[in-house]
Design a protein around this motif. Structure first.
Motif, PDB file in Angstrom:
ATOM      1  N   LEU A 146       0.851  -1.185   0.000  1.00 26.60           N
ATOM      2  CA  LEU A 146       0.000   0.000   0.000  1.00 26.60           C
ATOM      3  C   LEU A 146       0.891   1.241   0.000  1.00 26.60           C
ATOM      4  CD1 LEU A 146      -2.668  -1.007   2.694  1.00 26.60           C
ATOM      5  CD2 LEU A 146      -2.931  -1.042   0.216  1.00 26.60           C
ATOM      6  N   PHE A 147       0.684   2.105  -1.024  1.00 25.76           N
ATOM      7  CA  PHE A 147       1.523   3.290  -1.168  1.00 25.76           C
ATOM      8  C   PHE A 147       0.653   4.495  -1.515  1.00 25.76           C
ATOM      9  CE2 PHE A 147       4.177  -0.347  -2.105  1.00 25.76           C
ATOM     10  CZ  PHE A 147       5.316  -0.090  -1.343  1.00 25.76           C
ATOM     11  N   VAL A 148       1.066   5.647  -0.997  1.00 27.78           N
ATOM     12  CA  VAL A 148       0.301   6.888  -1.220  1.00 27.78           C
ATOM     13  C   VAL A 148       0.824   7.541  -2.492  1.00 27.78           C
ATOM     14  CG1 VAL A 148      -0.571   8.981  -0.134  1.00 27.78           C
ATOM     15  CG2 VAL A 148       0.250   7.109   1.290  1.00 27.78           C
ATOM     16  N   VAL A 149       0.511   6.953  -3.626  1.00 30.89           N
ATOM     17  CA  VAL A 149       0.992   7.509  -4.890  1.00 30.89           C
ATOM     18  C   VAL A 149       0.215   8.777  -5.241  1.00 30.89           C
ATOM     19  CG1 VAL A 149       1.463   7.017  -7.318  1.00 30.89           C
ATOM     20  CG2 VAL A 149       1.627   5.185  -5.617  1.00 30.89           C
ATOM     21  N   HIS A 150      -1.071   8.792  -4.919  1.00 28.28           N
ATOM     22  CA  HIS A 150      -1.882  10.003  -5.064  1.00 28.28           C
ATOM     23  C   HIS A 150      -2.365  10.409  -3.673  1.00 28.28           C
ATOM     24  CE1 HIS A 150      -2.057   8.085  -9.050  1.00 28.28           C
ATOM     25  NE2 HIS A 150      -2.181   9.315  -9.525  1.00 28.28           N
ATOM     26  N   ASN A 151      -2.283  11.698  -3.370  1.00 23.65           N
ATOM     27  CA  ASN A 151      -2.579  12.107  -1.990  1.00 23.65           C
ATOM     28  C   ASN A 151      -3.744  13.060  -1.851  1.00 23.65           C
ATOM     29  OD1 ASN A 151      -1.371  14.373  -3.120  1.00 23.65           O
ATOM     30  ND2 ASN A 151      -0.364  14.968  -1.217  1.00 23.65           N
ATOM     31  N   GLN A 152      -4.404  13.435  -2.951  1.00 25.32           N
ATOM     32  CA  GLN A 152      -5.521  14.358  -2.856  1.00 25.32           C
ATOM     33  C   GLN A 152      -6.818  13.643  -3.189  1.00 25.32           C
ATOM     34  OE1 GLN A 152      -5.412  17.470  -1.763  1.00 25.32           O
ATOM     35  NE2 GLN A 152      -3.215  17.299  -1.431  1.00 25.32           N
ATOM     36  N   PRO A 153      -7.736  13.542  -2.233  1.00 26.31           N
ATOM     37  CA  PRO A 153      -9.011  12.853  -2.519  1.00 26.31           C
ATOM     38  C   PRO A 153      -9.916  13.725  -3.385  1.00 26.31           C
ATOM     39  CG  PRO A 153      -9.046  13.785  -0.326  1.00 26.31           C
ATOM     40  CD  PRO A 153      -7.661  14.032  -0.856  1.00 26.31           C
ATOM     41  N   LYS A 158     -25.828   6.324  -5.694  1.00 26.31           N
ATOM     42  CA  LYS A 158     -25.110   5.627  -4.652  1.00 26.31           C
ATOM     43  C   LYS A 158     -23.663   6.145  -4.601  1.00 26.31           C
ATOM     44  CE  LYS A 158     -23.786   1.364  -5.224  1.00 26.31           C
ATOM     45  NZ  LYS A 158     -23.804  -0.105  -5.361  1.00 26.31           N
ATOM     46  N   PRO A 159     -23.141   6.478  -3.396  1.00 23.55           N
ATOM     47  CA  PRO A 159     -21.774   6.981  -3.306  1.00 23.55           C
ATOM     48  C   PRO A 159     -20.768   5.897  -3.681  1.00 23.55           C
ATOM     49  CG  PRO A 159     -22.665   6.570  -1.120  1.00 23.55           C
ATOM     50  CD  PRO A 159     -23.812   6.412  -2.079  1.00 23.55           C
ATOM     51  N   VAL A 160     -19.774   6.286  -4.414  1.00 22.46           N
ATOM     52  CA  VAL A 160     -18.722   5.359  -4.836  1.00 22.46           C
ATOM     53  C   VAL A 160     -17.368   6.008  -4.572  1.00 22.46           C
ATOM     54  CG1 VAL A 160     -20.117   4.237  -6.604  1.00 22.46           C
ATOM     55  CG2 VAL A 160     -18.773   6.269  -7.192  1.00 22.46           C
ATOM     56  N   LEU A 161     -16.333   5.174  -4.487  1.00 28.90           N
ATOM     57  CA  LEU A 161     -14.967   5.662  -4.341  1.00 28.90           C
ATOM     58  C   LEU A 161     -14.416   6.013  -5.713  1.00 28.90           C
ATOM     59  CD1 LEU A 161     -13.383   3.227  -1.739  1.00 28.90           C
ATOM     60  CD2 LEU A 161     -14.203   5.544  -1.374  1.00 28.90           C
ATOM     61  N   LYS A 162     -13.938   7.234  -5.818  1.00 24.38           N
ATOM     62  CA  LYS A 162     -13.335   7.674  -7.062  1.00 24.38           C
ATOM     63  C   LYS A 162     -11.824   7.753  -6.895  1.00 24.38           C
ATOM     64  CE  LYS A 162     -17.342  10.417  -8.473  1.00 24.38           C
ATOM     65  NZ  LYS A 162     -17.829  11.764  -8.879  1.00 24.38           N
ATOM     66  N   PRO A 163     -11.085   7.669  -7.984  1.00 27.41           N
ATOM     67  CA  PRO A 163      -9.622   7.740  -7.872  1.00 27.41           C
ATOM     68  C   PRO A 163      -9.183   9.088  -7.321  1.00 27.41           C
ATOM     69  CG  PRO A 163     -10.281   6.872 -10.014  1.00 27.41           C
ATOM     70  CD  PRO A 163     -11.530   7.388  -9.361  1.00 27.41           C
ATOM     71  N   CYS A 164      -8.099   9.053  -6.555  1.00 33.93           N
ATOM     72  CA  CYS A 164      -7.509  10.284  -6.022  1.00 33.93           C
ATOM     73  C   CYS A 164      -6.611  10.916  -7.087  1.00 33.93           C
ATOM     74  CB  CYS A 164      -6.703   9.984  -4.771  1.00 33.93           C
ATOM     75  SG  CYS A 164      -7.698   9.397  -3.392  1.00 33.93           S
TER      76      CYS A 164
END
Length: 869
Positions: free
Chosen positions: A62-69, A79-85
């Motif tokens: 697990l790596f924080v390659v993108h840090n802005q949500p 329905k709420p979904v997870l989008k790429p950061c």
């Protein structure tokens, strides 16, 4: 030990989470059975941003390659979904590629896991809990971006954030899935009871917080500000700093926290606090991108001269070092950095990466966009309309970037160690052992039973012990590794570019520094950051009511007290016979003081006493020379000579009071004074009685009176009166005689050498007897003052007694109120004054007639029978 209700709940809910992620797949047989993975959350490419490689044993990352949500959808229409950061970061992607490099290196090794192919599955977690949880559950369930299983991972390298690691540990602990974090440095993770499945290749924050507290204590920074991210990483680091600084007089001038969701508003508030605070040293625990926002805000306000103490999360950030807008404010940053170590071959691996060779690597395409500003086109990625397409000839071989910079590998090396720690745990678990008797570099293939459990891996991780490529012994102490840090300092190069230099090393709680190599935010001078200036020796600290302990006033020590160190809390009383110097920083021996013959007062009194004795002797000579003249005969020459002798003794006895007191001088001086004066007063008293008797005998029928008070009786009376004083002195000196005494309480800066009275009653009796004789003499002389005669001695005796009594009446209060040698001087002055009074009043008129008016020195004049002209 019985499980807590929360643990039991997690243990019961974990299988449901796995079934939720993978439909009807059987969790127990994930590594061996084909599964039908269903996208339950419509991730819209969340899992597409990752790297994977199948293998016999799979490691997760697990790596924080993108840090802005992304901004949340608040329309509530779907329905709420997870989008790429977004917010691509080059360094975390290098960490991910380091994991790939380490796995490939292990797979090529004939010694580590021979016969076993190690796989990996790496996901971007955005450093936020929804993404982290989803990524972790996806890893342990064996799912990936294409729904083609690589098998469930048995160990996860991650997370980077302490808060995320705590959260994942609580979720995965019931499943006994081990986590090996490369950057979660929160001190709380050292608690094996709460986090039994957490290991890490970065030291606990306790040590870097202790290092910063040690720096503050070493350089006298007692007024320190703190800016931290509002999570376990920042809050617990400040707690460790406070615990270490406790008792050192270090206070937090301010303590500001921020959240990434409200970063802009928080940074404006924090910048105002830093700008207005008197603290010149600021402790910062935060991710480098967040620190960049704060520094930019401070730079826009032209806030300079602040000495920043950097945590490992940003102390070596190339992102901040290369920003020209921050050079004026970040020069001199002093920070704790993860120790660096080389990884041979990693740079070559990074530079040969190309999207054409890894068409499914979405993260590599993001790197290409950052480095070359073009869109890499491949079969798996549609053309981008925002960037021009790449030509395909772009290469990282000649690019100088934070991604390809392998000069100082810190977190990167932690990732490398984490992969090797996991590989050694697998090696031990699969019973791989070296074979061969000729030293051949071959090992026995590992057991083929690859369906190992996470609990077994967890158990063997705690026993890992191997030698790294830099010849260091690697092992876990609980879940931690021994603390080793570099101390780095940001310095400007001649070209104006900021670079960090290593100026020290931290090993556990020991700090080694090259202080001469440090460049401060204020230049070559160590910055000063105090609420109150240090109290110099000679003063003590007095806390200000209602303010922190490092805000105080400096009060000078009282007389006789000292403080011989800076910031002393109390003043110490000097020992007996010592006193504080003018600076109140040391005790010095008290000066010994007594009425000496050599000081000004002693010389004056000696001169007066000797002059009085000489004058008395001169009068005696005049009287001896003129002993046959009427005026000498008429005044009882025998008593006059006896009086002159006693007055001379009075003058000379005053000299006994001067000089350093001894046992004999203390005893003799008061006895000599008392006897001499009684002898003088006795002579005068007898002379007065003689005057009265003479005039009484001149009356008819009084012839017999004078025969009873002839010369023998006069001498006997003087002797009797004097013997009474001798008895008083003998009794006094035999019972409680005066003793020499070192008086240290009378005058603080000196020791007064003086004679104690021994008995106040004895001294009072001595003076009282002298006063009694003087009073009787005064009364008799006063009664005889008007007796008819041309030369009536009674008048002069009256004046002399009046002076004598006045002197000794004023002597008593003056003697009692005078300190030290001045009391002795008062007594000597009284002796000399009364002696001169007696000498002048009684003998001056006679000497005047004898020397100046000899024509009056006749019997005829004395009898009042002058011839009429």
């Amino acid at each position: 030990m019985a499980s807590s209700p929360s643990v039991l709940l997690l243990q019961a809910s974990a299988p449901l989470l796995l079934l939720w992620l993978c439909g009807d797949a059987v969790v127990a047989d994930m590594a061996e059975q084909e599964q039908s993975c269903v996208r339950w959350d419509e991730p819209e490419g969340v899992d597409d941003r990752g790297l994977s490689q199948d293998g016999d044993v799979v490691i997760g990352g697990l790596f924080v390659v993108h840090n802005q949500p992304p901004s949340p959808d608040l329309s509530f229409t779907r329905k709420p979904v997870l989008k790429p950061c977004f917010g691509f970061q080059k360094e975390p992607y290098r960490w991910a590629q380091t994991m790939v490099f380490a796995v490939d290196e292990i797979n090529r090794s004939p010694h580590l896991l021979p016969g076993v192919r190690l796989g990996y599955q790496i996901l971007d977690n955005c450093s936020r809990y929804p993404w982290s949880v989803r990524a972790a559950m996806s890893l342990i369930s064996g799912g990936n971006h294409s729904c083609e299983s690589t098998g469930p991972v048995r160990v996860i390298v991650g997370d980077a954030s302490s808060t995320q690691t705590i959260m994942l540990s609580r979720i995965l602990s019931p499943l006994q899935v081990p986590l090996i974090s490369y950057q979660a440095s929160c001190a709380c993770l050292s608690n094996r009871l709460e986090f039994p499945n957490v290991f890490r290749t970065i030291p606990s924050d306790v040590y870097q917080a202790w290092t910063m507290a040690h720096l503050a204590e070493h350089y006298g920074w007692t007024w320190v500000g703190a800016v931290v991210v509002n999570n376990d990483y920042g809050l617990l680091a400040v707690q460790a700093f406070r615990e270490r600084a406790q008792g050192s007089g270090i206070c937090l001038a301010f303590f500001e926290t921020f959240d990434r969701e409200t970063l802009a508003q928080d940074m404006e508030r924090i910048a105002t606090t830093v700008q207005t605070s008197s603290a010149r040293v600021v402790l910062v625990f935060a991710w480098y991108t967040d620190v960049g926002a704060l520094l930019l805000e401070l730079a826009s306000r032209n806030v300079t001269g602040r000495q920043f103490l950097a945590s490992e999360a940003w102390s070596t950030s190339s992102y901040l070092l290369n920003d020209p807008a921050l050079r004026t404010i970040t020069s001199g940053v002093l920070g704790v950095a993860i120790r660096s170590a080389p990884i041979p071959g990693l740079e070559a691996h990074l530079r040969k990466l190309h999207p054409s060779q890894h068409p499914r690597d979405a993260l590599l395409r993001d790197l290409w966009r950052e480095e070359f500003g073009c869109e890499p086109v491949s079969a798996s990625s549609p053309d981008s309309l925002s960037l021009p397409p790449c030509s395909g000839t772009e290469s990282l071989e000649g690019v100088q970037s934070t991604f390809t910079d392998t000069a100082y590998l810190r977190v990167t090396y932690n990732v490398y160690l984490a992969v090797y720690a996991a590989a050694h745990a697998f090696h031990s678990l699969l019973e791989c052992s070296p074979v061969g008797d000729s030293g051949m570099n071959r090992s026995q293939p590992c057991s083929s039973q690859y369906n190992i459990s996470a609990a077994e891996v967890l158990q063997h991780l705690g026993q890992v012990n191997f030698t790294t490529q830099i010849e260091e012994n690697f092992f876990f102490q609980g879940g931690d590794i021994p603390a080793v840090y570099d101390l780095v300092n940001w310095q400007a190069t001649p070209g104006g570019v900021l670079k960090y230099s290593t100026v020290g090393r931290v090993e556990g709680s020991k700090l080694h520094m090259e202080e001469s190599a440090i460049w401060w935010a204020t230049g070559s001078q160590v910055p000063v950051s105090v609420c109150s200036e240090p109290c110099p020796p000679g003063t003590r600290k007095a806390r200000r009511k209602g303010e922190p302990i490092c805000c105080f006033d400096c009060l000078p020590c009282a007389d006789g007290e000292i403080s011989n160190k800076t910031d002393s809390l109390t003043c110490l009383r000097c020992p007996l016979e010592f006193w504080s110097n003018d600076q109140k920083n040391m005790c010095v021996p008290l000066m010994v003081e007594f009425l000496s013959f050599t000081d000004a007062m002693g010389i004056t009194l000696t001169t007066v006493a000797v002059s009085g004795a000489v004058m008395t002797a001169a009068v005696a000579v005049v009287f001896v020379y003129n002993r046959h003249t009427p005026i000498v005969k008429a005044n009882n020459s025998e008593l006059s000579f006896m009086l002159l002798m006693s007055l001379k003794l009075c003058f000379l006895c005053s000299l006994l009071f001067m000089g350093q007191p001894t046992d004999w001088s203390c005893r003799i001086q008061q006895a000599a004074f008392g006897i001499s004066f009684v002898l003088s007063i006795s002579c005068i008293l007898v002379k007065t009685i003689v005057v009265l008797v003479v005039f009484q005998s001149a009356r008819p029928g009084s012839d017999s009176v004078m025969k009873w008070f002839g010369p023998g009786q006069q001498r006997g009376s003087v002797l009797l009166f004097t013997c009474v004083q001798v008895v008083i002195c003998a009794v006094w000196l035999s019972i409680t005689p005066p003793q020499p005494h070192r008086n240290v309480g009378l005058k603080g800066s000196k020791i007064i050498l003086e004679c104690t009275l021994g008995s106040v009653e004895g001294f009072a009796t001595l003076l009282g007897y002298i006063g009694l004789l003087a009073a009787i003499c005064f009364m008799l002389a006063f009664l005889a003052r008007k007796l008819p005669d041309n030369f009536n001695e009674a008048k002069f005796i009256t004046f002399s007694m009046l002076i004598f009594c006045a002197v000794w009446i004023t002597f008593v209060p003056a003697y009692v109120s005078s300190p030290g040698k001045y009391a002795i001087a008062v007594e000597i002055f009284a002796i000399l004054s009364s002696s001169f009074g007696l000498l002048l009043c009684i003998f001056a008129p006679k000497c005047f007639i004898i020397l100046i008016q000899p024509h009056k020195n006749t019997k005829k004049f004395l009898m009042g029978k002058t011839e009429k002209t």
